[in-house]
Design an enzyme around this catalytic site. Structure first.
Site, short mmCIF file in Angstrom:
data_model
loop_
_atom_site.label_atom_id
_atom_site.label_comp_id
_atom_site.label_asym_id
_atom_site.label_seq_id
_atom_site.Cartn_x
_atom_site.Cartn_y
_atom_site.Cartn_z
N SER A 42 52.08 52.23 20.07
CA SER A 42 51.91 50.86 20.51
C SER A 42 52.23 49.94 19.35
O SER A 42 51.70 50.13 18.25
CB SER A 42 50.46 50.63 20.97
OG SER A 42 50.15 49.25 21.01
N HIS B 188 50.74 47.40 26.18
CA HIS B 188 49.54 48.18 25.90
C HIS B 188 48.30 47.29 26.01
O HIS B 188 47.26 47.72 26.51
CB HIS B 188 49.61 48.81 24.51
CG HIS B 188 50.63 49.89 24.40
ND1 HIS B 188 51.91 49.66 23.94
CD2 HIS B 188 50.57 51.22 24.70
CE1 HIS B 188 52.59 50.80 23.96
NE2 HIS B 188 51.81 51.76 24.42
#
Length: 135
Positions: A104, A63
């Site tokens: 994430s 991410h």
């Protein structure tokens, strides 16, 4: 014109330029198909204006890779970026289908309902599902 007036005029011009830069930032930029990580990014101009955008790329392992890439783009436009979270997107263009899910590990979970609303601006004829399941 005195120094203060020149400074004030210059700041207004810079602010106008950053507002225009912010307005030009696309709401959605994701890979054309596949399953990939995504991040929501709050893009902020020099003043109080901001907007949330969605970025997701199959060629990014993490991410943070997505955020770092896009943050550089925004910096060049004179804009700041913050990441409130991320997840994954499944994109099937043949079925006109998007699924938003997961989180994430570095940024936490994005607001998938908000992500869905933003994705719908670019993909109004798609079925878009959200889920809090999965990674």
């Amino acid at each position: 014109m005195n120094r203060f007036q020149l400074l004030s005029k210059g700041l207004r011009l810079i602010h106008k330029m950053s507002e225009e830069a912010l307005a030009g930032v696309p709401l959605v930029h994701i890979s054309p198909e596949g399953i990939f990580k995504y991040v929501m990014i709050n893009v902020i101009d020099g003043g109080d204006a901001s907007k949330a955008v969605i970025r997701g790329f199959a060629d990014c392992t993490w991410h943070a890779d997505i955020f770092d890439r896009e943050e550089e783009v925004f910096k060049k436009l004179g804009l700041r970026a913050e990441c409130p979270g991320g997840g994954r997107i499944e994109h099937n263009p043949d079925k006109k289908y998007l699924k938003v899910y997961g989180y994430s590990q570095g940024f936490g979970k994005a607001d998938h309902a908000q992500t869905k609303r933003i994705l719908a601006t670019k993909y109004p004829d798609y079925t878009i599902e959200t889920s809090d399941e999965g990674y």
